[in-house]
Design an enzyme around this catalytic site. Sequence first.
Site, mmCIF file in Angstrom:
data_model
loop_
_atom_site.group_PDB
_atom_site.id
_atom_site.type_symbol
_atom_site.label_atom_id
_atom_site.label_comp_id
_atom_site.label_asym_id
_atom_site.label_seq_id
_atom_site.Cartn_x
_atom_site.Cartn_y
_atom_site.Cartn_z
ATOM 1 N N ALA A 168 -13.789 18.168 10.789
ATOM 2 C CA ALA A 168 -13.784 18.897 12.063
ATOM 3 C C ALA A 168 -14.699 20.113 12.005
ATOM 4 C CB ALA A 168 -12.358 19.319 12.425
ATOM 5 N N ASP A 169 -14.652 20.839 10.896
ATOM 6 C CA ASP A 169 -15.524 22.013 10.749
ATOM 7 C C ASP A 169 -16.993 21.619 10.782
ATOM 8 O OD1 ASP A 169 -14.357 24.886 9.919
ATOM 9 O OD2 ASP A 169 -12.919 23.350 9.343
ATOM 10 N N SER A 170 -17.332 20.530 10.099
ATOM 11 C CA SER A 170 -18.736 20.119 10.029
ATOM 12 C C SER A 170 -19.253 19.671 11.383
ATOM 13 C CB SER A 170 -18.892 18.998 8.999
ATOM 14 O OG SER A 170 -18.556 19.451 7.706
ATOM 15 N N GLY A 173 -19.707 22.785 13.389
ATOM 16 C CA GLY A 173 -20.868 23.559 12.980
ATOM 17 C C GLY A 173 -22.167 22.988 13.518
#
Length: 399
Positions: A168-170, A173
């Site tokens: 999810a973070d990637s 980002g």
Amino acid sequence: MHDGPLTGLRVIDASTILAGPLCCQILGDFGADVIKVEHPVAGDSMRGHGHAKDGVPLWWKEISRNKRTLGLKLSTTEGADLLLRLAATADVLVENFRPGTLERWGIGPEKLHEVNPGLVIVRISGFGQKGPYASRPGFGTLAEAMSGFAHLTGDENGPPTLPAFGLADSICGIAASSATMTALFARDRNGGKGQVVDMSLLEPIMMAVGPGPTVYDQLGVVEHRHGNRSTNNSPRNTYRTRDGDWVAVSTSAQSIAERVLRLVGHPEVIDEPWFASGRQRAAHADLLDEYVGGWIAERTRDEVMRAFEEAGAAVAAVYTARDIVADEHVQAAEMVVKVPDPDLGEVLMHNVLWRMSDTPGRIRFTGRPLGADTDDLLVNELGCTPDTVAELRSREIVA
């Protein structure tokens, strides 16, 4: 050497962990001057994530490449003032504090736009800047659960499954880097006026999971886990080879499905009425997996790969990091590159995320020690005296 199409753009990376830093890494890879603002004592928690070699954090070398680093305690009056002075020189500020934190410190968007009306402020949080969940702590794991990803991932009779990495973070980002450039384009079209970008961890992965809300709204259908199978086509799965390796097969195109079944010795099913569409083939996944999996199980990975390639069918080996590094295409396309590093001598890492023919980006340097550029930024660029910096450093306001 030209550093990329974003040369001359200044970005303040005041974010932590992964989504914000990855957004800024991408911008830095394409030439932006990225200034990493970290807590002067603790630093960014990313410094402690992942493996280290002789005390040197390896992920940090990649996620903070092309970034100068400044240790600055933003919760103090002096630290907040220095950030405002730095923001006055910048084009973009990326932050991922819990909503309301910057405002509490006196450096919210209103104050930032007072000193720099053209600043694009990218605010990354778990659930966005408004709504009943805005003040909740948000992490990628929660977004992976709430987006529908975990519900759809894993064996049919097993538990919901979370990824073993920051998915999810990637995704967030990468999306945030696009949002940043969209806001900068709008600024240039609208007389130089900056704006705030509200980016949550939840929404990008929710979109990546697919049109589940639309399907539910229109049909009342809630999809469920199917392991590695797809409800849209078959055969689609991972299959074990005779030598114990795994390969993945995809038949999203009808012509590929036909080639696969001819290859594995069952051309007769191609004439079945249900074979004519991916969704109907998916209803016969048990039979198709038996045909394809049985054929693959009798052959080595190399034999399978060679036969599929000759047949023009779609297959890929299930890679480990060792396989990625050794792959001839990864090497030829320079998807990973070796970069000089003062601590490690040379380090292999992912290349810039895409190739541009006229204005390519590049990795100018790897992630740096906490506060490595503090003196240069505060003294040479903001005009602070060395004595002032030394006094702030003694109080752990800068590092």
